[in-house]
Design an enzyme around this catalytic site. Structure first.
Site, PDB file in Angstrom:
ATOM      1  CG  HIS A   8      -0.744  -0.259   2.704  1.00 38.41           C
ATOM      2  ND1 HIS A   8       0.058  -1.048   2.717  1.00 38.41           N
ATOM      3  CD2 HIS A   8      -0.115   0.983   3.485  1.00 38.41           C
ATOM      4  CE1 HIS A   8       0.705  -1.009   3.938  1.00 38.41           C
ATOM      5  NE2 HIS A   8       0.698   0.459   4.516  1.00 38.41           N
ATOM      6  CB  CYS A  52      -3.155   5.596  10.269  1.00 39.22           C
ATOM      7  SG  CYS A  52      -2.796   3.829  10.602  1.00 39.22           S
TER       8      CYS A  52
END
Length: 150
Positions: free
Chosen positions: A104, A118
């Site tokens: 990613h 996050c």
């Protein structure tokens, strides 16, 4: 842990300083990291960390993978994320689940900063930057290959 509120004004949190995203500055561009909860001594009861990342216009995070999952909530701007063999558009309030071992990378490629919360486990493995063989095994899409920044 004492309950508390950490006040925010214009994406800056009281008593939370920003840090460089990673030690190796060659694998990303224009990313700042803010550790909001779960890293200070008074927050040891949490089993997770809550962090805010801001990617400046034209910037990107490292292209990486790891064994732990994590979640992301976009709270500022627009951009894209590479998830293995796919490029996904991101906009305000989108939520991303990154499964273990997924390649990613986040990009602020829509003319504005991209900011996201996050959440990860407190105890987790370190990210790994893929080698050419790993990329060749997973990434078939030419669109993704052109998007990757290493």
């Amino acid at each position: 842990m004492e309950s508390k509120v950490v006040k925010c004004s214009d994406y800056e949190w009281d008593s939370v300083s920003h840090k460089e995203y990673k030690d190796d500055q060659s694998c990303y561009k224009g990313v700042q990291r803010y550790s909001l909860l779960g890293t200070r001594n008074d927050e040891q009861a949490l089993n997770f960390e809550t962090r805010y990342f801001e990617v400046e216009t034209g910037g990107y995070t490292s292209f990486e993978y790891h064994r732990h999952p994590h979640s992301v909530v976009v709270i500022r701007g627009m951009g894209t994320v590479i998830l293995d063999n796919e490029v996904c558009e991101l906009s305000l309030h989108d939520v991303v689940y990154i499964a273990p071992n997924t390649l990613h990378q986040f990009h602020a490629d829509h003319g504005e900063s991209l900011g996201f919360i996050c959440t990860v486990d407190r105890y987790r493995d370190r990210p790994t930057l893929p080698d050419k063989d790993k990329i060749d095994d997973i990434v078939e899409s030419e669109k993704v290959r052109k998007k990757i920044k290493i």
